[in-house]
Design an enzyme around this catalytic site. Structure first.
Site, short mmCIF file in Angstrom:
data_model
loop_
_atom_site.label_atom_id
_atom_site.label_comp_id
_atom_site.label_asym_id
_atom_site.label_seq_id
_atom_site.Cartn_x
_atom_site.Cartn_y
_atom_site.Cartn_z
N GLN A 183 1.49 2.08 -0.09
CA GLN A 183 1.89 3.02 -0.99
C GLN A 183 3.23 2.78 -1.39
O GLN A 183 3.62 3.53 -2.39
CB GLN A 183 1.60 4.39 -0.53
CG GLN A 183 0.21 5.05 -0.47
CD GLN A 183 -0.05 6.20 0.15
OE1 GLN A 183 0.24 6.49 1.27
NE2 GLN A 183 -0.07 7.29 -0.84
N HIS A 240 -6.10 3.79 2.72
CA HIS A 240 -5.12 3.27 2.14
C HIS A 240 -5.04 1.55 2.71
O HIS A 240 -4.81 0.74 1.88
CB HIS A 240 -4.13 3.94 1.97
CG HIS A 240 -3.76 5.05 1.09
ND1 HIS A 240 -3.68 4.66 -0.15
CD2 HIS A 240 -3.49 6.28 1.27
CE1 HIS A 240 -3.52 5.73 -0.92
NE2 HIS A 240 -3.39 6.65 0.06
N HIS A 252 -7.63 9.37 5.56
CA HIS A 252 -6.99 9.07 4.31
C HIS A 252 -6.10 7.78 4.42
O HIS A 252 -5.91 6.99 3.38
CB HIS A 252 -6.30 10.26 3.81
CG HIS A 252 -5.64 10.01 2.31
ND1 HIS A 252 -5.94 10.99 1.35
CD2 HIS A 252 -4.49 9.57 1.85
CE1 HIS A 252 -5.34 10.55 0.23
NE2 HIS A 252 -4.36 9.75 0.69
N GLU A 253 -5.26 7.86 5.18
CA GLU A 253 -4.39 6.66 5.41
C GLU A 253 -4.96 5.29 5.79
O GLU A 253 -4.60 4.41 5.38
CB GLU A 253 -3.19 6.86 6.50
CG GLU A 253 -2.33 8.34 6.15
CD GLU A 253 -1.68 8.28 4.77
OE1 GLU A 253 -1.69 7.41 4.01
OE2 GLU A 253 -1.65 9.66 4.07
N CYS A 264 -3.54 12.85 -3.66
CA CYS A 264 -2.68 11.68 -2.86
C CYS A 264 -1.32 11.48 -3.92
O CYS A 264 -1.49 11.80 -4.86
CB CYS A 264 -3.64 10.62 -3.17
SG CYS A 264 -3.27 9.01 -2.65
N LEU A 265 -0.57 11.06 -3.03
CA LEU A 265 0.69 10.59 -3.70
C LEU A 265 0.68 9.33 -4.66
O LEU A 265 1.53 9.28 -5.60
CB LEU A 265 1.86 10.24 -2.51
CG LEU A 265 2.23 11.38 -1.75
CD1 LEU A 265 3.01 10.97 -0.57
CD2 LEU A 265 2.86 12.35 -2.35
N GLY A 309 1.30 12.42 4.73
CA GLY A 309 1.16 10.91 5.23
C GLY A 309 1.60 9.98 4.17
O GLY A 309 1.74 10.21 3.16
#
Length: 163
Positions: free
Chosen positions: A48, A132, A128-129, A86-87, A43
């Site tokens: 991000q 963010h 998670h998204e 996480c990216l 995702g």
């Protein structure tokens, strides 16, 4: 597009609601999907990539891409312990608690409102998204330092499920 990493301040801001889904939003969604796939993510949220708008994309293996505009979690059920990466916090994984089932209300890329129920990896990605979009990173949910560890890929091993 470049994925922003901590301590980039855009990752800690609450993203703004999308008022008008126009061609610039469509291009942003396409760029987000391309970026997510390029970096092998599950995702990606707009903050991000430095855009403080309430947009996220999710692609679970063997499923179509889900685009979420102005998502809102309307229900959570159960609790499970997961390992998460996480990216925007590369090279680390942590053990946190996530819901077993998550229900969201959002708009698709054409502005049509929909509801989605996610379990397992999809439930985790939805939380998670959405985090963010609210300026929260998964490490904020870690209960103690021994629940976070550095990951060093060896040989052909790659990190699985970076969200």
């Amino acid at each position: 597009m470049k994925v922003r990493t901590l301590p980039d301040p855009v990752l800690r801001q609450k993203a703004k609601k999308v008022a008008n889904i126009d061609s610039s939003i469509q291009k942003l969604i396409d760029d987000m999907i391309d970026t997510m796939r390029t970096v092998h993510g599950v995702g990606l949220a707009a903050p991000q990539i430095g855009v403080s708008l309430r947009i996220a994309v999710i692609e679970i293996p063997e499923k179509e891409v889900i685009t979420l505009i102005n998502p809102e979690i309307v229900r959570r059920e159960g609790v499970r312990v997961v390992e998460e990466g996480c990216l925007s916090y590369p090279g680390y994984y942590g053990e946190i608690k996530r819901s077993e089932v998550v229900k969201v209300r959002a708009q698709d890329r054409h502005g049509k409102e929909f509801r989605l129920k996610g379990e397992e990896l999809l439930a985790q990605a939805l939380e998670h998204e959405t985090d963010h979009l609210n300026g929260t990173i998964y490490v904020d949910h870690i209960e103690s330092h021994d629940k976070l560890w550095k990951v060093t890929p060896q040989g052909d091993q790659t990190l699985e499920h970076q969200i």
